[in-house]
Design a protein around this motif. Structure first.
Motif, mmCIF file in Angstrom:
data_model
loop_
_atom_site.group_PDB
_atom_site.id
_atom_site.type_symbol
_atom_site.label_atom_id
_atom_site.label_comp_id
_atom_site.label_asym_id
_atom_site.label_seq_id
_atom_site.Cartn_x
_atom_site.Cartn_y
_atom_site.Cartn_z
ATOM 1 N N ALA A 134 21.290 68.351 34.761
ATOM 2 C CA ALA A 134 20.009 67.749 35.164
ATOM 3 C C ALA A 134 20.296 66.483 35.981
ATOM 4 C CB ALA A 134 19.179 67.405 33.934
ATOM 5 N N ILE A 135 19.690 66.408 37.159
ATOM 6 C CA ILE A 135 19.919 65.231 38.030
ATOM 7 C C ILE A 135 18.609 64.544 38.415
ATOM 8 C CG2 ILE A 135 22.092 66.132 38.922
ATOM 9 C CD1 ILE A 135 20.595 66.967 41.463
ATOM 10 N N GLY A 136 17.504 64.869 37.748
ATOM 11 C CA GLY A 136 16.247 64.183 38.008
ATOM 12 C C GLY A 136 15.401 64.864 39.068
ATOM 13 N N PRO A 137 14.138 64.462 39.173
ATOM 14 C CA PRO A 137 13.195 65.114 40.099
ATOM 15 C C PRO A 137 13.371 64.626 41.536
ATOM 16 C CG PRO A 137 12.102 63.335 38.947
ATOM 17 C CD PRO A 137 13.500 63.405 38.368
ATOM 18 N N ASP A 138 12.780 65.367 42.455
ATOM 19 C CA ASP A 138 12.756 64.915 43.843
ATOM 20 C C ASP A 138 12.065 63.550 43.923
ATOM 21 O OD1 ASP A 138 13.980 67.207 44.747
ATOM 22 O OD2 ASP A 138 12.087 68.259 45.131
ATOM 23 N N SER A 140 13.566 60.757 43.122
ATOM 24 C CA SER A 140 14.220 59.786 42.237
ATOM 25 C C SER A 140 15.561 59.361 42.815
ATOM 26 C CB SER A 140 14.431 60.396 40.841
ATOM 27 O OG SER A 140 15.408 61.418 40.894
ATOM 28 N N GLY A 141 15.967 58.137 42.515
ATOM 29 C CA GLY A 141 17.257 57.643 42.966
ATOM 30 C C GLY A 141 18.408 58.374 42.312
ATOM 31 N N THR A 142 18.206 58.788 41.055
ATOM 32 C CA THR A 142 19.264 59.527 40.348
ATOM 33 C C THR A 142 19.607 60.809 41.098
ATOM 34 O OG1 THR A 142 18.500 58.678 38.213
ATOM 35 C CG2 THR A 142 19.898 60.627 38.181
ATOM 36 N N ARG A 143 18.598 61.562 41.494
ATOM 37 C CA ARG A 143 18.832 62.828 42.187
ATOM 38 C C ARG A 143 19.502 62.584 43.539
ATOM 39 N NH1 ARG A 143 16.927 67.812 41.215
ATOM 40 N NH2 ARG A 143 17.081 69.361 42.895
ATOM 41 N N ALA A 144 19.027 61.577 44.266
ATOM 42 C CA ALA A 144 19.602 61.300 45.580
ATOM 43 C C ALA A 144 21.086 60.951 45.465
ATOM 44 C CB ALA A 144 18.837 60.169 46.244
ATOM 45 N N LEU A 145 21.438 60.098 44.483
ATOM 46 C CA LEU A 145 22.838 59.715 44.313
ATOM 47 C C LEU A 145 23.667 60.900 43.818
ATOM 48 C CD1 LEU A 145 25.074 57.638 44.312
ATOM 49 C CD2 LEU A 145 24.283 56.826 42.068
ATOM 50 N N ALA A 146 23.104 61.696 42.912
ATOM 51 C CA ALA A 146 23.834 62.853 42.392
ATOM 52 C C ALA A 146 24.131 63.851 43.512
ATOM 53 C CB ALA A 146 23.031 63.525 41.280
ATOM 54 N N LEU A 147 23.150 64.105 44.368
ATOM 55 C CA LEU A 147 23.371 65.024 45.487
ATOM 56 C C LEU A 147 24.429 64.490 46.436
ATOM 57 C CD1 LEU A 147 19.687 66.119 46.283
ATOM 58 C CD2 LEU A 147 21.470 67.477 45.164
ATOM 59 N N ASP A 148 24.418 63.177 46.650
ATOM 60 C CA ASP A 148 25.430 62.572 47.517
ATOM 61 C C ASP A 148 26.828 62.730 46.911
ATOM 62 O OD1 ASP A 148 26.092 60.826 49.874
ATOM 63 O OD2 ASP A 148 26.786 59.514 48.262
ATOM 64 N N LEU A 149 26.926 62.534 45.601
ATOM 65 C CA LEU A 149 28.225 62.677 44.941
ATOM 66 C C LEU A 149 28.675 64.139 44.912
ATOM 67 C CD1 LEU A 149 27.823 60.185 41.954
ATOM 68 C CD2 LEU A 149 29.239 59.904 43.990
ATOM 69 N N GLN A 150 27.727 65.054 44.748
ATOM 70 C CA GLN A 150 28.086 66.477 44.792
ATOM 71 C C GLN A 150 28.652 66.837 46.165
ATOM 72 O OE1 GLN A 150 24.600 68.674 43.609
ATOM 73 N NE2 GLN A 150 24.880 68.237 41.430
ATOM 74 N N GLU A 151 28.055 66.272 47.206
ATOM 75 C CA GLU A 151 28.563 66.508 48.557
ATOM 76 C C GLU A 151 29.937 65.871 48.737
ATOM 77 O OE1 GLU A 151 27.262 65.662 53.213
ATOM 78 O OE2 GLU A 151 25.817 65.376 51.594
ATOM 79 N N THR A 152 30.123 64.700 48.145
ATOM 80 C CA THR A 152 31.410 64.018 48.241
ATOM 81 C C THR A 152 32.516 64.835 47.571
ATOM 82 O OG1 THR A 152 30.347 61.850 48.284
ATOM 83 C CG2 THR A 152 32.657 61.901 47.631
ATOM 84 N N ALA A 176 19.570 69.214 22.452
ATOM 85 C CA ALA A 176 19.135 70.502 21.904
ATOM 86 C C ALA A 176 19.980 71.666 22.400
ATOM 87 C CB ALA A 176 17.671 70.735 22.260
ATOM 88 N N GLY A 177 20.851 71.435 23.352
ATOM 89 C CA GLY A 177 21.695 72.498 23.877
ATOM 90 C C GLY A 177 21.081 73.245 25.037
ATOM 91 N N ASP A 178 19.907 72.787 25.536
ATOM 92 C CA ASP A 178 19.268 73.440 26.676
ATOM 93 C C ASP A 178 19.897 73.012 27.997
ATOM 94 O OD1 ASP A 178 17.498 74.705 24.967
ATOM 95 O OD2 ASP A 178 16.073 73.033 25.025
ATOM 96 N N LEU A 179 20.691 71.959 27.967
ATOM 97 C CA LEU A 179 21.433 71.489 29.136
ATOM 98 C C LEU A 179 22.897 71.317 28.736
ATOM 99 C CD1 LEU A 179 19.095 68.666 30.567
ATOM 100 C CD2 LEU A 179 19.545 70.887 31.629
ATOM 101 N N ASP A 180 23.768 71.476 29.719
ATOM 102 C CA ASP A 180 25.179 71.213 29.473
ATOM 103 C C ASP A 180 25.543 69.764 29.799
ATOM 104 O OD1 ASP A 180 25.809 73.940 28.779
ATOM 105 O OD2 ASP A 180 25.601 74.413 30.919
ATOM 106 N N ALA A 181 24.816 69.191 30.745
ATOM 107 C CA ALA A 181 25.090 67.809 31.165
ATOM 108 C C ALA A 181 23.832 67.222 31.785
ATOM 109 C CB ALA A 181 26.248 67.771 32.163
ATOM 110 N N ALA A 182 23.754 65.912 31.791
ATOM 111 C CA ALA A 182 22.597 65.222 32.384
ATOM 112 C C ALA A 182 23.062 63.915 32.997
ATOM 113 C CB ALA A 182 21.519 64.964 31.336
ATOM 114 N N ALA A 183 22.519 63.636 34.189
ATOM 115 C CA ALA A 183 22.864 62.397 34.896
ATOM 116 C C ALA A 183 21.666 61.454 34.879
ATOM 117 C CB ALA A 183 23.266 62.721 36.339
ATOM 118 N N PHE A 184 21.967 60.150 34.766
ATOM 119 C CA PHE A 184 20.922 59.133 34.732
ATOM 120 C C PHE A 184 21.387 57.917 35.548
ATOM 121 C CE2 PHE A 184 21.218 61.318 30.676
ATOM 122 C CZ PHE A 184 19.923 61.789 30.440
#
Length: 434
Positions: A134-138, A140-152, A176-184
């Motif tokens: 989970a990297i947050g909704p469109d 959000s700064g979390t999602r933008a940074l996560a996408l940048d790091l994924q590209e990196t 609860a086990g519904d996610l394997d990882a989450a970014a904040f």
């Protein structure tokens, strides 16, 4: 009083007109209300924006705090002119943002936390490319940074590694086990961050290459979550964890009034200069940890501090004097000679009321000397009596009374002279009069 008004009245009107002209030419006053784009009501951005609101209210500047989805929306609001100031997560600014917007400084670290279930077995962020992340909704700064790091990191990142859960919902799904990882991207004070750090089966992913990542982007910084910083007794965390952190910066519209920028900078020193989990006291605000151009007012402020007048006057008074002095100094320089010339003009006007009668007196004396008949002399004496009466009715300040009496004695002298000529013509000894 009439003479004083006639002399000083026009000068006063000239001075008022000059002041009005100067005030109309000086820079516009700062706005009394600004709009601050923050973040969600439960987040650090929103809480800090409320502190700025309180700080600026002491200088009679109203701050409207907008609740937003985060940094990306804040950037959009600034670009659209719907917000004057906003917190922006470092690393999100695009070239078009850098053309229109300016940064006041980096204000605080915002660590990029990546929590994962221990059975995932990832050692590096790139190992999460095919897990439920989970990297947050469109927006959000979390999602933008996560996408940048994924590209990196590169490679193929699946859609399931870009899920939109965030905040408390993402933390609950992870436990609860519904996610394997989450970014904040969140403060260490966020309740779900502290809870995840102490949850069995959940571990914090270290960023061993944080120094390299920090060198790649100006508004990213390497930080360390020190062992035991959350709970010394229970040793939480159990070891030092290297992390990457974006630096939240205070961004403004380029056109925002410099005085408001200076007021925001004053407030920032009180709000952000304290000790934190990731930086010692005095680290922030930091003008170097930004990825947008520093505003010209911020450059001046960080070089010289608050203006000289601001150290002695309230914001509103200091700002007025700073805007007005450029015109008021030459205006005062112009008015000084005008004020200095007023007293001589006033004295001349009062004395003129006295001296103007000497012209008539000299004419009457000449006519008296040239008179050849008693009727002509009687006419001169009659006019001298009228002149004496009119002079006696002169209204002059007390300090000029002596000059009035001099005039009256001179009238009496001419009367005596004419009477002497009259008596000599008749063969009668002249009668002396006072």
């Amino acid at each position: 009083m009439k003479d004083a008004l006639k002399v000083y009245g026009p000068l006063a009107l000239l001075a008022l007109a000059s002041i009005w002209l100067a005030l109309s030419l000086i820079d516009p006053a700062p706005p009394r209300k600004i709009t601050f784009a923050s973040g969600g009501s439960g987040g650090a951005y929103y809480s800090l924006a409320q502190q700025y609101k309180q700080a600026l209210s002491e200088s009679d500047v109203e701050v409207e705090v907008l609740e937003t989805r985060g940094s990306v929306e804040n950037l959009d609001l600034l670009m659209a002119g719907e917000a004057d100031v906003a917190f922006i997560q470092g690393g999100l600014a695009e070239p078009e943002n850098r053309e229109k917007l300016r940064s006041l400084a980096g204000m605080f670290h915002e660590p990029f936390w990546v929590f994962m279930r221990e059975d995932v077995g990832a050692d590096d962020f790139g190992d999460l490319s095919d897990v439920r992340l989970a990297i947050g909704p469109d927006g959000s700064g979390t999602r933008a940074l996560a996408l940048d790091l994924q590209e990196t990191w590169g490679g193929d990142w699946t859609d399931k590694s870009r899920r939109s859960e965030s905040g408390l919902a993402a933390a609950s799904a992870l436990k609860a086990g519904d996610l394997d990882a989450a970014a904040f991207s969140a403060s260490i004070d966020a309740p779900y961050i502290e809870e995840l750090l102490q949850t069995d089966g959940i571990s914090l992913l270290p960023f061993e290459r944080a120094p390299a990542l920090a060198r790649r982007t100006a508004a990213l910084d390497e930080v360390t979550l020190y062992r035991g910083i959350l709970d010394l007794e229970n040793d939480v965390p159990a070891q030092d964890v290297p992390l990457i952190a974006s630096v939240a910066q205070l961004a403004v519209d380029e056109a925002l009034h410099p005085a408001i920028q200076s007021l925001l900078l004053e407030a920032s020193e009180n709000i952000h200069s304290g000790n934190s989990a990731f930086a010692p006291a005095g680290t922030f605000p930091d003008k170097s940890l930004i990825d947008m151009p520093l505003s010209s007012e911020a450059e001046r402020y960080w070089k010289n501090g608050p203006s000289f007048l601001r150290n002695y006057f309230s914001f509103q008074v200091a700002n007025f004097l700073e805007r007005a002095w450029v015109f008021l100094i030459p205006l005062i320089t112009l008015l000084i000679p005008l004020v200095r010339v007023a007293p001589p003009i006033y004295r001349w006007r009062v004395r003129r009321k006295i001296y103007v009668w000497y012209k008539d007196l000299r004419e009457l004396e000449a006519r008296g000397r040239e008179a050849t008949t008693n009727d002509q002399r009687d006419e001169v004496l009659t006019e001298l009596s009228k002149l004496q009466k009119e002079v006696g009715e002169l209204d002059v300040p007390l300090s000029y009374t002596e000059e009035v009496y001099h005039l009256r004695s001179h009238i009496a002298f001419v009367r005596q002279l004419v009477q002497g000529l009259y008596s000599r013509e008749a063969g009668i000894p002249a009668v002396k009069t006072a």
